[in-house]
Design a protein around this motif. Structure first.
Motif, PDB file in Angstrom:
ATOM      1  N   ARG A  76       0.830  -1.193   0.000  1.00 59.55           N
ATOM      2  CA  ARG A  76       0.000   0.000   0.000  1.00 59.55           C
ATOM      3  C   ARG A  76       0.873   1.255   0.000  1.00 59.55           C
ATOM      4  O   ARG A  76       1.903   1.316   0.671  1.00 59.55           O
ATOM      5  CB  ARG A  76      -0.904   0.026   1.234  1.00 59.55           C
ATOM      6  CG  ARG A  76      -1.982  -1.044   1.227  1.00 59.55           C
ATOM      7  CD  ARG A  76      -3.076  -0.689   0.248  1.00 59.55           C
ATOM      8  NE  ARG A  76      -4.180  -1.640   0.329  1.00 59.55           N
ATOM      9  CZ  ARG A  76      -5.304  -1.534  -0.330  1.00 59.55           C
ATOM     10  NH1 ARG A  76      -5.473  -0.502  -1.151  1.00 59.55           N
ATOM     11  NH2 ARG A  76      -6.253  -2.426  -0.212  1.00 59.55           N
ATOM     12  N   SER A  77       0.439   2.262  -0.761  1.00 60.57           N
ATOM     13  CA  SER A  77       1.134   3.540  -0.786  1.00 60.57           C
ATOM     14  C   SER A  77       1.096   4.193   0.588  1.00 60.57           C
ATOM     15  O   SER A  77       0.188   3.958   1.384  1.00 60.57           O
ATOM     16  CB  SER A  77       0.474   4.459  -1.819  1.00 60.57           C
ATOM     17  OG  SER A  77       0.941   5.775  -1.691  1.00 60.57           O
ATOM     18  N   HIS A 115      -1.598   9.269   1.752  1.00 62.41           N
ATOM     19  CA  HIS A 115      -3.028   9.445   2.003  1.00 62.41           C
ATOM     20  C   HIS A 115      -3.582  10.490   1.028  1.00 62.41           C
ATOM     21  O   HIS A 115      -2.865  11.430   0.641  1.00 62.41           O
ATOM     22  CB  HIS A 115      -3.239   9.914   3.456  1.00 62.41           C
ATOM     23  CG  HIS A 115      -4.662   9.894   3.900  1.00 62.41           C
ATOM     24  ND1 HIS A 115      -5.536  10.917   3.609  1.00 62.41           N
ATOM     25  CD2 HIS A 115      -5.380   8.959   4.591  1.00 62.41           C
ATOM     26  CE1 HIS A 115      -6.722  10.633   4.117  1.00 62.41           C
ATOM     27  NE2 HIS A 115      -6.665   9.459   4.706  1.00 62.41           N
ATOM     28  N   PRO A 150      -9.320   4.842  -1.195  1.00 61.75           N
ATOM     29  CA  PRO A 150      -8.364   3.819  -0.729  1.00 61.75           C
ATOM     30  C   PRO A 150      -6.943   4.160  -1.157  1.00 61.75           C
ATOM     31  O   PRO A 150      -6.730   4.810  -2.188  1.00 61.75           O
ATOM     32  CB  PRO A 150      -8.856   2.545  -1.416  1.00 61.75           C
ATOM     33  CG  PRO A 150      -9.597   3.025  -2.629  1.00 61.75           C
ATOM     34  CD  PRO A 150     -10.234   4.327  -2.230  1.00 61.75           C
ATOM     35  N   LEU A 151      -5.979   3.740  -0.358  1.00 61.23           N
ATOM     36  CA  LEU A 151      -4.580   3.948  -0.722  1.00 61.23           C
ATOM     37  C   LEU A 151      -4.233   3.092  -1.932  1.00 61.23           C
ATOM     38  O   LEU A 151      -4.655   1.936  -2.026  1.00 61.23           O
ATOM     39  CB  LEU A 151      -3.670   3.583   0.449  1.00 61.23           C
ATOM     40  CG  LEU A 151      -3.792   4.447   1.710  1.00 61.23           C
ATOM     41  CD1 LEU A 151      -2.850   3.918   2.788  1.00 61.23           C
ATOM     42  CD2 LEU A 151      -3.486   5.896   1.415  1.00 61.23           C
ATOM     43  N   THR A 202      -2.380   0.586  -4.487  1.00 66.00           N
ATOM     44  CA  THR A 202      -1.592  -0.633  -4.331  1.00 66.00           C
ATOM     45  C   THR A 202      -0.425  -0.572  -5.304  1.00 66.00           C
ATOM     46  O   THR A 202      -0.620  -0.400  -6.512  1.00 66.00           O
ATOM     47  CB  THR A 202      -2.452  -1.883  -4.610  1.00 66.00           C
ATOM     48  OG1 THR A 202      -3.563  -1.899  -3.723  1.00 66.00           O
ATOM     49  CG2 THR A 202      -1.633  -3.146  -4.427  1.00 66.00           C
ATOM     50  N   GLN A 203       0.788  -0.724  -4.787  1.00 65.57           N
ATOM     51  CA  GLN A 203       1.988  -0.526  -5.610  1.00 65.57           C
ATOM     52  C   GLN A 203       2.721  -1.839  -5.867  1.00 65.57           C
ATOM     53  O   GLN A 203       2.617  -2.806  -5.085  1.00 65.57           O
ATOM     54  CB  GLN A 203       2.928   0.455  -4.899  1.00 65.57           C
ATOM     55  CG  GLN A 203       2.333   1.844  -4.727  1.00 65.57           C
ATOM     56  CD  GLN A 203       3.138   2.714  -3.781  1.00 65.57           C
ATOM     57  OE1 GLN A 203       3.652   2.236  -2.775  1.00 65.57           O
ATOM     58  NE2 GLN A 203       3.236   3.988  -4.101  1.00 65.57           N
TER      59      GLN A 203
END
Length: 381
Positions: A2-3, A6, A353-354, A356-357
């Protein structure tokens, strides 16, 4: 993964103002091209982190001042580029190379300033550094050394490549509805060109995204002890440049013979000087595109774009048409990037939502770690 970013970092006016204070009024920023200041009284103006700036040539010496007269706060130079003494058009106050008031018409009769008061009338000056033909400015009263923000290897490469710039320049300005950070997340993403630019950039350049396993592993870790974390040293990693991707079938045009090509590799050259400068050559060093990203608001970024070839061997009649063609080509690519960034910005909301990386996005994750540490702790640069 997750990044760390925010949505509020892209939406909040309060955070935007904090960025101005903690980043844009602390670090070295792109300020212009030295080639645009060829003679005495040549000047360029701009607004950096909300402050009007004039950079002027005083008999070969370049100085940067706040572009505001000390009398009634009028702009001293009102055009983006020009050549005239540093004189206010409102009441003709004239300033010298040190930013001191050199002459006030009818001063004794109308103003009746004392000698001490006159002596203390001086424009606010800012630190200015030339790296080849690239000018950097720092707005802080006690600026960090340029060599702490950028590595010596990067500075050498930037100086060497920018010394090849021609003096004929074409400039345009756009304004995009996106946060400035989205631009640099996009520029560090070698995976997007094949999807966003399939009919333009990716048609001629073979970008190959890769995973740096050590960097990817490092990007996963959080900082346990932020007191030992050097924001300055970390920032050096965010600026880099040079050959980025091969151009398998580089087309040759007649004007190529009229310029001194920078190096002789059939590659896409790419320089990123964090936080506000991107330079690229999509034809192996025959010409360059320079992008200057200027944050205006949390959801607005001004994009100033320069086009120029490498130095001419001799003048040729079609040079302006060549730059115009370069402009149209690169504007198509930039337009594709702006469109996707505006889509991302428009989808953001405070409860989003953060992201996804993936592992290949490790540099973006390291920048996120640096940024959130700077924003959320007492750390400063």
């Amino acid at each position: 993964m997750r990044s760390r970013m925010h949505p509020r970092y892209y939406l909040s006016t309060e955070i935007f103002e904090q960025e101005r204070l903690k980043i844009f009024r602390k670090v070295w920023l792109f300020a212009g091209l030295k080639t645009l200041l060829p003679k005495n009284n040549s000047f360029i103006t701009r607004k950096i982190a909300g402050i009007p700036i004039v950079i002027q040539n005083f008999h070969g010496e370049l100085r940067a001042f706040e572009n505001v007269c000390l009398h009634r706060s009028a702009l001293l130079q009102t055009e983006p580029v020009g050549c005239r003494p540093l004189v206010c058009a409102y009441h003709a106050w004239r300033y010298d190379a040190q930013g001191r008031v050199a002459n006030i018409p009818d001063c004794d009769q109308l103003y009746q300033f004392g000698k001490c008061e006159l002596k203390n009338l001086k424009l606010r000056e800012f630190s200015l550094r030339a790296v080849g033909n690239i000018l950097f400015i720092n707005l802080d009263a006690d600026p960090l050394p340029l060599e702490e923000q950028f590595s010596s290897a990067f500075l050498h490469l930037l100086a060497n490549s920018s010394d090849a710039y021609d003096t004929e320049v074409m400039v345009t300005t756009w304004e995009g509805r996106y946060n400035w950070k989205l631009a640099y997340e996009n520029l560090r993403d070698a995976n997007h060109p094949r999807f966003v630019h399939p009919k333009t950039l990716a048609k001629t350049v073979n970008f190959s995204p890769a995973v740096d396993k050590n960097q990817a592993e490092e990007s996963l870790s959080e900082l346990v002890n932020t007191s030992s974390y050097s924001l300055r040293n970390e920032m050096q990693r965010f600026s880099y440049g040079g050959a980025d991707a091969p151009i398998p079938d580089l087309k040759h045009f007649g004007w190529h013979d009229m310029v001194e090509r920078w190096r002789y590799q059939d590659v896409y050259y790419n320089w990123l000087a964090y936080p506000n400068l991107h330079i690229a050559s999509a034809n192996g060093g025959y010409s360059f595109t320079l992008e200057h990203h200027i944050p205006i608001a949390p959801d607005r970024t001004q994009l100033e774009i320069y086009w120029f070839t490498s130095r001419k061997k001799q003048s040729y009649a079609s040079s302006s048409q060549i730059l115009l063609a370069q402009m149209h080509g690169s504007k198509a690519i930039v337009g594709e990037d702006i469109e996707i960034m505006e889509q991302v910005q428009s989808a953001l909301h405070i409860d989003a939502p953060l992201p996804t990386q993936g592992a290949y996005e490790s540099m973006n994750r390291l920048v996120e770690r640096w940024y959130t540490t700077l924003m959320n702790t007492q750390h400063s640069l």
